[in-house]
Design a protein around this motif. Structure first.
Motif, PDB file in Angstrom:
ATOM      1  N   ASN A  45     -38.375  19.737  -9.798  1.00  0.00           N
ATOM      2  CA  ASN A  45     -39.035  19.181  -8.610  1.00  0.00           C
ATOM      3  C   ASN A  45     -40.319  18.420  -8.959  1.00  0.00           C
ATOM      4  OD1 ASN A  45     -41.051  20.988  -9.053  1.00  0.00           O
ATOM      5  ND2 ASN A  45     -40.291  22.494  -7.570  1.00  0.00           N
ATOM      6  N   GLU A  46     -40.913  17.804  -7.953  1.00  0.00           N
ATOM      7  CA  GLU A  46     -42.065  16.928  -8.159  1.00  0.00           C
ATOM      8  C   GLU A  46     -43.273  17.647  -8.756  1.00  0.00           C
ATOM      9  OE1 GLU A  46     -42.602  14.945  -4.405  1.00  0.00           O
ATOM     10  OE2 GLU A  46     -40.566  14.144  -4.657  1.00  0.00           O
ATOM     11  N   ASP A  47     -43.423  18.905  -8.371  1.00  0.00           N
ATOM     12  CA  ASP A  47     -44.574  19.670  -8.878  1.00  0.00           C
ATOM     13  C   ASP A  47     -44.605  19.695 -10.401  1.00  0.00           C
ATOM     14  OD1 ASP A  47     -45.319  20.114  -6.394  1.00  0.00           O
ATOM     15  OD2 ASP A  47     -44.788  22.267  -6.323  1.00  0.00           O
ATOM     16  N   ALA A  99     -45.787  16.394 -11.662  1.00  0.00           N
ATOM     17  CA  ALA A  99     -47.224  16.235 -11.392  1.00  0.00           C
ATOM     18  C   ALA A  99     -48.039  17.067 -12.371  1.00  0.00           C
ATOM     19  CB  ALA A  99     -47.535  16.651  -9.960  1.00  0.00           C
ATOM     20  N   ASN A 123     -42.634   9.762 -11.620  1.00  0.00           N
ATOM     21  CA  ASN A 123     -43.206  10.471 -10.487  1.00  0.00           C
ATOM     22  C   ASN A 123     -42.980   9.671  -9.195  1.00  0.00           C
ATOM     23  OD1 ASN A 123     -44.508  12.594  -9.302  1.00  0.00           O
ATOM     24  ND2 ASN A 123     -46.573  11.760  -9.621  1.00  0.00           N
ATOM     25  N   GLU A 124     -43.076   8.342  -9.328  1.00  0.00           N
ATOM     26  CA  GLU A 124     -42.889   7.496  -8.146  1.00  0.00           C
ATOM     27  C   GLU A 124     -41.424   7.418  -7.749  1.00  0.00           C
ATOM     28  OE1 GLU A 124     -44.657   3.777  -9.213  1.00  0.00           O
ATOM     29  OE2 GLU A 124     -46.682   4.665  -9.197  1.00  0.00           O
ATOM     30  N   ARG A 184     -37.535   8.835  -9.011  1.00  0.00           N
ATOM     31  CA  ARG A 184     -36.757   9.657  -9.926  1.00  0.00           C
ATOM     32  C   ARG A 184     -35.676   8.848 -10.634  1.00  0.00           C
ATOM     33  NH1 ARG A 184     -38.006  15.026  -9.159  1.00  0.00           N
ATOM     34  NH2 ARG A 184     -36.738  15.317 -11.011  1.00  0.00           N
TER      35      ARG A 184
END
Ligand code: GDP
Ligand code: MG
Length: 652
Positions: free
Chosen positions: A395-397, A400, A602-603, A605
């Motif tokens: 996932n994005e976390d 990041a 991140n922007e 996938r």
């Protein structure tokens, strides 16, 4: 016939050098193709190629006159002309040092002769060499060995001059040379001071230079021979003759001009006992003849204080004759081949080692540097690849978090680059101090002062004192320069160690500088000067112009040494940091790239897949670049073909 062995080895050596040059050129184009070249690299590569092109092997023959130096040269190198190529004769007229080589810059074969009168000027032979106009030029027709031999006779030409003139030139001593006066009161002196002979003989074309020197008398009058030409020769062959034994003038020659030459292991010094045919006695059996020859070698060795095995008994005259007649038995008896074997098995490999150390060493470390850089890129690409592959489905976390972690890594990196810059400044300061000490400005002042004192001094004591003062300053300068060198070396090693440890950059090591070569050089110069001062020649000619000329050329020689030291230190200082700087820049670029791709992922996938594919392509390219470099390295490390052959032949 085994007589060709030295020729074979020279050819193998030439081949090795051209393979080496090709590898260097390949590296040059590799750098260009992969956009890794830089101006300083280009320049260094160009210099190395030039150095390789002008590489030569000098063998000098030194002895009192009439020991058979010239005959030996004829027998070893030029027997295929089926005649005596260089004039060799009884008497003491051959007083002109002769250099045989091949001048690649000129299309013609020539003999260039420098008039004997130039001895009275201050201009050195090496300065004259830059100016062909001062030389008398004779074109050589190399298609006829008769014509060549005839032309070479000019080298030993003489002319009658007044006793006074001969004395002025240092060629006549009224006390000792009474027997040489002609009926009309004139004296015969050599026409020429120095001879340069260039023609396309296969050995000379491969870079062999032969220096045929005159006897003791003329040696003393030409400081450049002692100070420059002989120490620069890879091999000095000292010739004695069986018919005269070791005379006083042989001993003088040995003590003052040859003995000190073998200061380092890279220069060979051979002693030859020539004219053993004068001991061949048909009424004696071979065994007793051989033991007479051995006994003479033993006596000579004892007098020269060298190992008996280092004296090679030969007959140059019979060797030449036997080679021309293809008389195997006589060739064997003349023992000329064992001398050739020494030249090819001892001197040539030594020479190759020097070239290998200088050129292969340097280009090798450049290739290594490129290799390190490519491997670190490859490492990094693989690391990123793994990182990105593990991100798929996360996932994005997670992304990041990774982004944040990489940013803080980058900040730490920048900090340590700052501290590197500060240390680099320290190194630059120490290096500038070193260059200041080696600077020619101050030295030139000292030298012009010394020159002046020497020029105003007419007594040996005065010359001795100004020489002493001169060397004191030199010794002190070298001491200071050595201290600065140690400091600079320590600083640079510290910088590398620190950076390698902090950033896990492998084991990049800096090149260090050393003054020891120059120190040794100056010590030898001092020794030469001292020996020269004590040499009987200087008292024999009783002309202080000769002594003065010697000291003046010695001073300019010292200047040259400092010039070289300064140049090397300067080049070193510029290059010493560059491997590390390159690694730092590389690391910085890689970090930025990594951040950039994480940001993109991140922007969106979707970028992940294409980024992974791109990294895989990059890794592929890097792998093939590494393979290129490994191949290059193998070529650089290639040994000389025929040295291997010889080894296996010996075992068989
Ligand atoms: N018997 C004999 N004479 C030789 C030999 N080598 C040279 N010579 C003679 O010695 C003289 C001087 O030789 P040269 O090569 O001109 O001596 P250099 O002055 O040392 O160059 C000449 O007459 C030669 O013929 C040798 O091996 N045996
Ligand atoms: Mg000679």
């Amino acid at each position: 016939m085994a007589a060709d062995r030295f020729t074979d080895q020279m050819q193998a050596y030439g081949k090795w050098k051209s393979t080496l040059a090709k590898a260097i050129i390949n590296y040059q184009s590799w750098l260009e193709k992969n956009q890794m070249s830089a101006a300083d690299l280009e320049l260094r590569i160009f210099e190395l190629l030039e150095q390789l092109k002008s590489d030569s092997l000098t063998i000098a023959f030194v002895a009192e006159f009439a020991r058979g130096k010239t005959e030996l040269i004829n027998a070893i190198f030029f027997s295929e002309y089926d005649r005596r190529l260089l004039p060799s004769e009884a008497g003491r007229t051959t007083m002109c040092p002769t250099e045989l080589f091949y001048d690649t810059a000129e299309n013609e074969s020539y003999i260039r002769l420098l008039p004997i009168e130039t001895r009275l000027e201050d201009t050195s032979i090496s300065e004259h060499k830059k100016n062909p106009i001062n030389w008398t030029n004779i074109n050589l027709n190399t298609s006829s060995s008769e014509e060549m031999a005839e032309a070479f006779r000019e080298v030993v030409n003489t002319k009658p001059v007044s006793q006074d003139q001969a004395h002025k030139l240092g060629l006549f001593d009224p006390e000792h040379d009474k027997g040489h006066i002609n009926q009309d009161g004139s004296v015969d002196i050599p026409m020429w001071r120095h001879a340069l002979i260039s023609f396309p003989h296969p050995l000379l074309k491969e870079g062999l230079n032969i220096l045929d020197t005159p006897g003791l008398n003329a040696m003393g009058a030409e400081p450049e021979l002692t100070l420059n030409m002989l120490p620069n020769a890879q091999a000095v062959i000292f010739v004695l003759a069986a018919d005269t034994g070791v005379t006083k003038s042989d001993m003088d020659m040995w003590t003052h001009h040859v003995k000190a030459l073998n200061a380092d292991a890279r220069h060979a010094r051979l002693v030859v006992l020539n004219k053993i045919d004068t001991l061949w006695d048909e009424l004696k059996d071979e065994g007793s003849i051989n033991s007479t020859i051995q006994a003479q070698c033993g006596t000579a060795a004892k007098m020269l204080d060298i190992d008996e095995k280092s004296v090679f008994p030969v007959s140059a005259q019979k060797g030449l004759l036997a080679k021309i007649r293809h008389d195997k038995e006589l060739v064997e008896k003349s023992n000329i081949l064992s001398l050739e074997t020494i030249l090819s098995t001892d001197i040539l490999p030594k020479k190759q080692e020097i070239v290998r150390d200088n050129i292969v060493g340097e280009i090798g470390s450049m290739v290594n540097q490129s290799r390190d850089l490519i491997s670190s890129r490859l490492n990094d690409a693989n690391k990123q690849l793994k990182e990105l592959q593990s991100l798929s489905g996360k996932n994005e976390d997670v992304i990041a978090h990774l982004l944040k972690k990489t940013r803080s890594e980058q900040a730490i990196y920048y900090k340590s680059v700052e501290s590197f810059q500060a240390n680099r400044k320290l190194f630059n300061e120490a290096h500038s101090e070193l260059l200041g000490i080696l600077s020619l400005n101050e030295l030139d002042q000292l030298m012009s002062k010394t020159r002046k004192t020497m020029a105003d001094t007419w007594t040996t004591v005065g010359l001795k004192n100004s020489m002493k003062a001169f060397f004191e300053v030199i010794t002190n300068t070298i001491k200071q320069a050595s201290e600065r060198t140690d400091k600079s070396n320590m600083l640079i090693q510290g910088i590398y160690r620190k950076f390698n440890a902090e950033h896990n950059l492998g084991n990049t090591k800096p090149k260090l500088f050393s003054m020891s070569k120059y120190k040794r050089h100056m010590e030898r110069l001092y020794h030469e000067a001292d020996a020269y001062r004590k040499s009987p020649v200087t008292t024999m000619t009783e002309q202080s112009f000769v002594i003065k000329k010697f000291f003046i050329s010695m001073v300019s020689h010292a200047r040259n040494t400092f010039f070289n030291a300064h140049h090397e230190a300067e080049t070193w200082g510029k290059a010493a940091m560059s491997p590390l700087v390159a690694r730092i820049k590389e690391h910085k670029d890689q970090m930025e790239k990594r951040l950039e791709s994480l940001r993109k992922i991140n922007e969106s996938r979707d970028t992940l897949q294409s980024r992974v594919a791109e990294l895989e392509r990059t890794a592929g390219t890097l792998n093939s670049q590494l393979a290129d470099l490994n191949l290059l390295m193998d070529t650089l490390n290639q040994p000389l073909d025929s040295f291997i052959d010889n080894d296996s032949a010996r075992v068989a």
